[in-house]
Write an enzyme that holds these catalytic residues in place. Structure first.
Site, PDB file in Angstrom:
ATOM      1  N   CYS A  94       1.161  -1.168   0.400  1.00  0.00           N
ATOM      2  CA  CYS A  94       0.154  -0.225  -0.206  1.00  0.00           C
ATOM      3  C   CYS A  94       0.965   1.510  -0.420  1.00  0.00           C
ATOM      4  O   CYS A  94       1.705   1.128  -1.420  1.00  0.00           O
ATOM      5  CB  CYS A  94      -1.135  -0.153   1.652  1.00  0.00           C
ATOM      6  N   ARG A 128     -11.983   7.343  -1.302  1.00  0.00           N
ATOM      7  CA  ARG A 128     -11.065   5.906  -0.942  1.00  0.00           C
ATOM      8  C   ARG A 128     -11.891   4.497  -1.177  1.00  0.00           C
ATOM      9  O   ARG A 128     -13.006   4.330  -1.032  1.00  0.00           O
ATOM     10  CB  ARG A 128     -11.252   5.839   1.004  1.00  0.00           C
ATOM     11  N   HIS A 195      -3.534  -5.368   2.245  1.00  0.00           N
ATOM     12  CA  HIS A 195      -3.334  -5.764   3.733  1.00  0.00           C
ATOM     13  C   HIS A 195      -4.231  -6.677   4.734  1.00  0.00           C
ATOM     14  O   HIS A 195      -4.604  -7.920   3.983  1.00  0.00           O
ATOM     15  CB  HIS A 195      -3.850  -4.154   4.134  1.00  0.00           C
TER      16      HIS A 195
HETATM   17  N1  GLN Z   1      -1.985   6.554   2.654  1.00  0.00           N
HETATM   18  C1  GLN Z   1      -2.454   6.197   1.328  1.00  0.00           C
HETATM   19  C2  GLN Z   1      -3.410   6.245   0.656  1.00  0.00           C
HETATM   20  O1  GLN Z   1      -4.108   6.463   0.965  1.00  0.00           O
HETATM   21  C3  GLN Z   1      -2.364   4.584   1.785  1.00  0.00           C
HETATM   22  C4  GLN Z   1      -3.028   4.165   2.802  1.00  0.00           C
HETATM   23  C5  GLN Z   1      -2.382   2.510   3.412  1.00  0.00           C
HETATM   24  O2  GLN Z   1      -1.155   2.934   4.004  1.00  0.00           O
HETATM   25  N2  GLN Z   1      -3.583   1.425   3.366  1.00  0.00           N
HETATM   26  O3  GLN Z   1      -4.002   5.742  -0.811  1.00  0.00           O
END
Ligand code: GLN
Length: 250
Positions: A94, A128, A195
């Site tokens: 990520c 998101r 993840h």
């Molecule tokens: N901050 C990054 C995003 O929002 C990565 C997020 C993460 O590692 N889960 O895309």
């Protein structure tokens, strides 16, 4: 006893969703085959020499933490490139996956430099991409496997033309919510949004990574002795069923 050396990049900054659990899985699966795993944390200003480690690992994190480490990581671009060109294995999750590309532009518009190992660029989108995700992978020609995990990212990652994705999205958003691909592969280096942590429910990938690291350490490719992975397989089945049920919906 053969001992694999792992460089865990910025463990105190990039470790959301228990990403350090991936290291625990690699360590257990190595020790069950009589192989040692030595983990060295490498953080801001620490030395990192190409080829000294057999595996590079970097987890995920919020934009704020990414901003704190990005310049330091970007300054290591040649070291990381040389290591991967030399056969070192890598797993980037990520936020770490994003920063091994050319750049990550966050919601605030600030562009964080990347290490440029991966052929992609990431820009934070308005919404998101959150949820369970299921992929179909073919890291070895003709060998199709599934990968199940959890994604949570604002970043929309665009792979360059001709870049090799980690897998095809069966359920979930993946790199950009539209291309149908997730992650990226450059040699033995893998990047993914997944993840969970990823490896407890995808034992085959843990072994794939260990075999590449072992090849770097010993100079010879050999398959690891299979383990009784009923529990791991069941964990993947559960995650896969959840992804099919609700993955890829805002
Ligand atoms: N901050 C990054 C995003 O929002 C990565 C997020 C993460 O590692 N889960 O895309």
């Amino acid at each position: 006893m053969t001992t694999l050396r792992v460089a865990h990049l910025y463990p105190e900054y990039l470790n959301i969703y228990a990403d350090r659990g991936n290291i625990a899985v690699l360590s257990s699966r190595a020790s069950w085959r009589g192989i040692g795993l030595e983990v060295e944390p490498v953080s801001l200003g620490d030395d990192l020499r190409p080829g000294e480690h057999d595996l590079l690992y970097i987890g995920g994190g919020q934009d704020r933490e990414q901003a704190l480490i990005a310049p330091d990581l970007a300054a290591r671009c040649e070291t990381i490139r040389e290591a991967v060109d030399g056969g070192v294995a890598a797993l980037a999750v990520c936020g770490g996956y994003q920063l091994l590309g050319r750049f990550y532009r966050g919601r605030d518009g600030e562009e964080l430099p990347g290490a440029g190992l991966f052929p992609h660029e990431t820009v934070a989108g308005a919404r998101r991409m959150i949820g369970d995700c299921l992929l179909e992978c073919e890291l070895e020609p003709g060998v199709r496997r599934t990968l199940a995990g959890f994604e949570n990212h604002a970043g929309v990652t665009r792979l360059d033309d001709g870049a090799e994705p980690l897998g095809r999205v069966v359920a979930g958003f993946g790199n950009d919510g539209e291309s149908g691909f997730e992650g990226v592969r450059v040699g033995n280096a893998l990047g993914t949004y997944l993840h969970g942590p990823l490896l407890p429910r995808n034992a085959w990938l843990a072994d794939w990574i260990l075999e590449r690291a072992l090849e770097h350490r010993t100079g010879e490719r050999r398959e690891l002795r299979p383990l009784a992975d009923e529990l791991e397989d069941e964990a993947q089945n559960v995650a896969a069923a959840r992804a099919r049920l609700r993955g890829g919906r805002y």
